[in-house]
Design an enzyme around this catalytic site. Structure first.
Site, PDB file in Angstrom:
ATOM      1  N   LYS A  31       0.627  -1.323  -0.010  1.00 58.81           N
ATOM      2  CA  LYS A  31      -0.143  -0.436  -0.315  1.00 58.81           C
ATOM      3  C   LYS A  31       0.808   0.932  -0.457  1.00 58.81           C
ATOM      4  O   LYS A  31       1.825   1.277   0.650  1.00 58.81           O
ATOM      5  CB  LYS A  31      -0.521   0.651   0.934  1.00 58.81           C
ATOM      6  CG  LYS A  31      -0.494   0.254   2.823  1.00 58.81           C
ATOM      7  CD  LYS A  31       0.297   1.807   2.841  1.00 58.81           C
ATOM      8  CE  LYS A  31       0.676   0.932   4.642  1.00 58.81           C
ATOM      9  NZ  LYS A  31       1.654   2.133   4.926  1.00 58.81           N
TER      10      LYS A  31
ATOM     11  N   PRO B 264       9.507  -4.772   0.394  1.00 55.71           N
ATOM     12  CA  PRO B 264      11.276  -4.507   1.180  1.00 55.71           C
ATOM     13  C   PRO B 264      10.662  -4.364   2.771  1.00 55.71           C
ATOM     14  O   PRO B 264       9.616  -3.386   3.065  1.00 55.71           O
ATOM     15  CB  PRO B 264      11.742  -3.863   0.447  1.00 55.71           C
ATOM     16  CG  PRO B 264      11.934  -3.801  -0.432  1.00 55.71           C
ATOM     17  CD  PRO B 264      10.037  -3.675  -0.837  1.00 55.71           C
TER      18      PRO B 264
ATOM     19  N   GLY C  74       7.581   1.113   4.688  1.00 58.44           N
ATOM     20  CA  GLY C  74       6.715   1.550   4.916  1.00 58.44           C
ATOM     21  C   GLY C  74       5.763   1.929   3.633  1.00 58.44           C
ATOM     22  O   GLY C  74       4.657   1.993   3.503  1.00 58.44           O
ATOM     23  N   LEU C  75       5.375   0.305   3.230  1.00 56.16           N
ATOM     24  CA  LEU C  75       4.748   0.062   1.853  1.00 56.16           C
ATOM     25  C   LEU C  75       3.544  -1.138   2.680  1.00 56.16           C
ATOM     26  O   LEU C  75       2.759  -2.228   1.797  1.00 56.16           O
ATOM     27  CB  LEU C  75       5.900  -0.788   1.271  1.00 56.16           C
ATOM     28  CG  LEU C  75       6.380   0.317   0.129  1.00 56.16           C
ATOM     29  CD1 LEU C  75       7.249  -0.105  -1.058  1.00 56.16           C
ATOM     30  CD2 LEU C  75       5.323   1.050  -0.432  1.00 56.16           C
ATOM     31  N   GLY C  76       4.600  -1.534   3.742  1.00 54.65           N
ATOM     32  CA  GLY C  76       3.382  -2.680   4.377  1.00 54.65           C
ATOM     33  C   GLY C  76       3.197  -3.967   4.263  1.00 54.65           C
ATOM     34  O   GLY C  76       2.097  -5.014   3.857  1.00 54.65           O
ATOM     35  N   GLY C  77       4.331  -4.563   3.575  1.00 57.61           N
ATOM     36  CA  GLY C  77       4.462  -5.656   2.835  1.00 57.61           C
ATOM     37  C   GLY C  77       3.982  -6.534   4.133  1.00 57.61           C
ATOM     38  O   GLY C  77       3.559  -7.877   3.926  1.00 57.61           O
ATOM     39  N   GLY C  78       4.857  -7.199   5.688  1.00 62.22           N
ATOM     40  CA  GLY C  78       4.132  -8.008   6.150  1.00 62.22           C
ATOM     41  C   GLY C  78       2.167  -7.835   6.896  1.00 62.22           C
ATOM     42  O   GLY C  78       2.048  -8.588   6.597  1.00 62.22           O
ATOM     43  N   SER C  79       1.918  -6.857   6.946  1.00 60.49           N
ATOM     44  CA  SER C  79       0.404  -6.338   6.869  1.00 60.49           C
ATOM     45  C   SER C  79      -0.574  -7.080   5.750  1.00 60.49           C
ATOM     46  O   SER C  79      -0.875  -7.672   5.821  1.00 60.49           O
ATOM     47  CB  SER C  79       0.589  -4.944   6.999  1.00 60.49           C
ATOM     48  OG  SER C  79       0.712  -4.314   7.955  1.00 60.49           O
TER      49      SER C  79
ATOM     50  N   ASP D  67      -1.528  -1.326  10.369  1.00 65.29           N
ATOM     51  CA  ASP D  67      -1.646  -0.945   9.255  1.00 65.29           C
ATOM     52  C   ASP D  67      -2.341  -2.060   8.175  1.00 65.29           C
ATOM     53  O   ASP D  67      -2.851  -2.385   7.641  1.00 65.29           O
ATOM     54  CB  ASP D  67      -0.996  -1.645   8.129  1.00 65.29           C
ATOM     55  CG  ASP D  67       0.238   0.148   8.296  1.00 65.29           C
ATOM     56  OD1 ASP D  67      -0.586   1.435   8.391  1.00 65.29           O
ATOM     57  OD2 ASP D  67       1.304  -0.014   8.466  1.00 65.29           O
TER      58      ASP D  67
END
Ligand code: C5P
Length: 287
Positions: free
Chosen positions: A6, A94, A98-103, A136
């Site tokens: 995101k 990565p 701040g792109l919410g990958g884990g979320s 997030d």
């Protein structure tokens, strides 16, 4: 399943609360940059990670803390199911960008197990459950263009119809800790709603220039003071021809808005010429 990253089109930070989190208000939208998550029936909850880009999973940490694993454990608890699941994760987003990958991975597991185990939990209910996994996760579980408030636990899908935005992501090659960025942030004093209204207006008008002018991230000054590379990436995106530049979440990924897909390719090529890793992507406002 695709687990979409995101970006925060706007992000306002207000007071620090008694629980240590900050109240915020943010418009978030999924983008075409994504991890891939496959689920297979298994006795235990297990995670298998493959890197789509070399080095991208370096900071992934112990499996027990992984948000996708915790999402599966949450679904076991909610449903009373005792079987596990094998989570096959192809990691492209990565960590610490701040792109919410884990979320996004966690949101994919919530939806996937809801289907696999035929639990029939509504999207709104899933988003409510997601709050305990991270700030997030509710917005990314709901999907589409979402307004998040509180610490991120209150989410509503926006009624405004938006056209697809073309963007260029730049990874400055350095990471900042979310907790540290929030700790250094000077909270906004007014809570007038103007920043979100400006963005809604720009999105419904469909002009990339207006959207570029309405981008806002109240965490940028703190993140840039902690990490000079973020300010450098922002300047490089401007120099490469982006219409407007902002940071996603607490950084470190910075994105620039382009006029269209061809313009995004051109900006990304200019950045590659400056020695920066840049990806042309687009928003995916409809689930
Ligand atoms: O919820 P999440 O794990 O993403 O948050 C990481 C850290 O960022 C929190 O421990 C907190 O220090 C900070 N944070 C905050 N206010 C928010 C979200 C995160 O202060 N709304």
């Amino acid at each position: 399943m695709k687990a979409r990253a995101k970006i925060n089109l706007t992000l306002e930070v207000f007071d620090r609360r008694a629980d240590g989190y900050h109240d915020l208000r943010s418009l978030v939208v999924p983008i075409s940059f994504a991890d891939e998550v496959s689920l297979r029936p298994a006795d235990e909850v297990t995670l298998h990670v493959t890197e789509a880009v070399s080095g991208v999973a370096d900071w992934i940490g112990p499996t027990a803390n992984n948000l996708a694993v915790r999402a599966a454990q949450l679904m076991q608890r909610v449903s009373g199911r005792t079987e596990g699941v094998l989570i096959d994760l192809v990691k492209r987003i990565p960590i610490g960008s701040g792109l919410g990958g884990g979320s996004a991975d966690a949101a994919a597991v919530l939806h996937g197990l809801n289907d696999l185990w035929r639990l029939d939990i509504s999207d709104d209910e899933l988003a409510g459950l997601a709050a305990e996994l991270g700030s997030d996760v509710p917005a990314q579980t709901l999907g589409g263009l979402v307004l998040m408030t509180g610490r991120g636990e209150h989410v509503t899908r926006e009624a405004v119809s938006m056209s697809i935005l073309h963007l260029v992501l730049v990874f400055p090659g350095a990471f900042v800790s979310t907790a540290e960025v929030y700790a250094h942030c000077v909270p906004q004093l007014t809570n007038g709603g103007q920043i979100v209204d400006n963005m809604r207006h720009a999105l419904s008008g469909g002009e990339a220039e207006a959207v570029a002018a309405a981008l806002y991230n109240g965490l940028s000054p703190a993140a840039e003071s902690l990490c000079r590379e973020i300010a450098r990436a922002r300047a490089a995106l401007r120099a490469a021809g982006a219409l407007g530049v902002s940071m996603s979440g607490s950084g470190s990924c910075v994105f620039g808005l382009a006029r269209d897909a061809a313009d995004a390719q051109r900006v990304a090529k200019n950045l590659a010429g400056m020695g920066l890793t840049a990806f042309p992507v687009h928003t995916c406002p409809v689930m």
